[in-house]
Scaffold this active site. Structure first.
Site, mmCIF file in Angstrom:
data_model
loop_
_atom_site.group_PDB
_atom_site.id
_atom_site.type_symbol
_atom_site.label_atom_id
_atom_site.label_comp_id
_atom_site.label_asym_id
_atom_site.label_seq_id
_atom_site.Cartn_x
_atom_site.Cartn_y
_atom_site.Cartn_z
ATOM 1 N N ASP A 116 0.862 -1.177 0.000
ATOM 2 C CA ASP A 116 0.000 0.000 0.000
ATOM 3 C C ASP A 116 0.903 1.233 0.000
ATOM 4 O O ASP A 116 1.704 1.408 0.910
ATOM 5 C CB ASP A 116 -0.888 -0.032 1.253
ATOM 6 C CG ASP A 116 -1.969 1.019 1.215
ATOM 7 O OD1 ASP A 116 -2.170 1.616 0.145
ATOM 8 O OD2 ASP A 116 -2.618 1.245 2.254
ATOM 9 N N GLU A 203 -1.078 -1.124 -6.170
ATOM 10 C CA GLU A 203 -2.293 -0.511 -6.688
ATOM 11 C C GLU A 203 -1.957 0.155 -8.006
ATOM 12 O O GLU A 203 -0.888 0.730 -8.159
ATOM 13 C CB GLU A 203 -2.792 0.563 -5.724
ATOM 14 C CG GLU A 203 -3.281 0.045 -4.411
ATOM 15 C CD GLU A 203 -3.427 1.187 -3.424
ATOM 16 O OE1 GLU A 203 -4.563 1.582 -3.181
ATOM 17 O OE2 GLU A 203 -2.417 1.669 -2.915
ATOM 18 N N ASP A 302 -3.268 0.679 7.779
ATOM 19 C CA ASP A 302 -2.358 0.585 6.633
ATOM 20 C C ASP A 302 -2.078 -0.860 6.262
ATOM 21 O O ASP A 302 -2.033 -1.214 5.090
ATOM 22 C CB ASP A 302 -1.044 1.298 6.936
ATOM 23 C CG ASP A 302 -1.240 2.788 7.055
ATOM 24 O OD1 ASP A 302 -1.756 3.370 6.090
ATOM 25 O OD2 ASP A 302 -0.920 3.357 8.109
#
Ligand SMILES: [Zn+2]
Length: 343
Positions: A116, A203, A302
């Protein structure tokens, strides 16, 4: 002659991009706009700390890294940067092929990491590792202040003067230093992330879209009301400084050397989805904490983002995302792990 041919090649790519509709019509450019030129293979000779550049002759240079045996020079680029002239030599060894990317059968689901990307923490993985963002360090803040001072001093100088030129070259020089440091840190992070993994999931961020401006809010009198752009501008700067795109590119290079797969997934709702019951709600997240309002599953926010990203990556690979026990967040921040802060 080949340097001139390079120019034509660049013009050709500019026009073919224009015809494909990817770019605008090429503009005529001054000689001063160009900061680099390229030599094709077989022209440049190296001898210790001397380099032969056709048309220029033998020059001394700082040989930062000797060329390993078996490698041949592919191309040579000479670049002018604010801190001097640089030559980058692209080398190739055809006898050592890159290992093939790991297939789904070779990937161990336990060795897949979801990453992330963020601002407070540059990367937080599904394993609970966090990698600090150097933009938050005291040292970086000092550099940023110095940059601001230099920028202001430079823009106050008289336009067109040599004084102004000199002042702006100092600004550029600091920018370059920061970019070099960021780049070095990113390589370290890339090494850290790829260590002991079979696949990494990121991502697929639309960074340009994230940095877009807030829409103006008109009022009845023909003026405008506050739309939050000044706060957005600060966030945009942080997004630029984190340079996620650059980091992912470097991770791809390091991963490619050992056949580690890189998977990109849809970033939608990765931070607010519950990995157990897939309940999506903004209420699931409260700052650093993640608590599912449906099933009560909780984790570090997170880490949870990382887990969601990993699960999506596994799905994309055709592996059923297994529910691994939640991990306590450990940080690989400064002084604890191997990653060194900026000096
Ligand atoms: Zn849930």
């Amino acid at each position: 002659s080949t340097v001139l041919q390079q120019m034509l090649r660049q013009l050709d790519t500019a026009f073919s991009k224009f015809f494909k509709g990817e770019a605008g019509y090429p503009k005529p450019k001054r000689r001063s706009r160009y900061r680099s030129f390229k030599y094709s293979p077989g022209q440049v000779k190296l001898d210790g700390n001397r380099i032969y550049l056709p048309g220029i002759g033998w020059m001394r240079f700082y040989n930062s890294r000797p060329i390993p045996t078996g490698f041949t020079i592919k191309s040579v680029t000479v670049r002018r940067k604010s801190r001097g002239w640089f030559v980058s030599i692209q080398i190739e060894d055809k006898s050592v092929p890159l290992p093939p990317v790991k297939t789904t059968d070779e990937i161990n689901p336990n060795c897949v990491k979801g990453c992330d990307l963020g601002i407070n923490k540059l990367v937080s993985t599904s394993d609970g590792e966090t990698i600090a963002n150097p933009s938050n360090t005291k040292n970086y803040k000092r550099q940023r202040r110095r940059l601001k001072l230099r920028q202001r001093a430079a823009s106050r100088k008289q336009k067109g003067s040599n004084n102004r030129k000199e002042s702006f070259s100092k600004v550029a020089s600091l920018h370059e230093r920061l970019a070099n440091k960021r780049s070095a840190y990113h390589w370290e992070v890339a090494k850290k992330l790829t260590d002991g993994t079979d696949a990494l999931v990121f991502e697929d961020l639309n960074i340009k879209g994230m940095k877009s401006r807030c829409k103006p809010k008109p009022n009845q009198d023909g003026g405008y009301v506050r739309n939050g752009q000044s706060a957005k501008r600060a966030l945009n700067r942080l997004i630029s400084e984190a340079a996620w795109g650059e980091l992912v590119l470097k991770v791809e290079v390091v991963a490619g050397k050992s056949g580690i797969a890189i998977i990109k997934v849809n970033p939608k709702h990765t931070s607010v989805e519950c990995p157990k019951c897939h309940h999506i709600s903004a209420d699931n997240r409260d700052g650093e904490k993640f608590l599912c309002t449906e099933c009560g599953y909780h984790d570090d926010a997170d880490v949870n983002g990382g887990v969601n990203i990993r699960n999506r990556g596994l799905k994309q690979l055709g592996i059923d995302p297994i529910q691994l026990p939640s991990v306590r967040s450990r940080s690989v921040a400064y002084g604890q792990g191997k990653l060194r802060p900026w000096k």
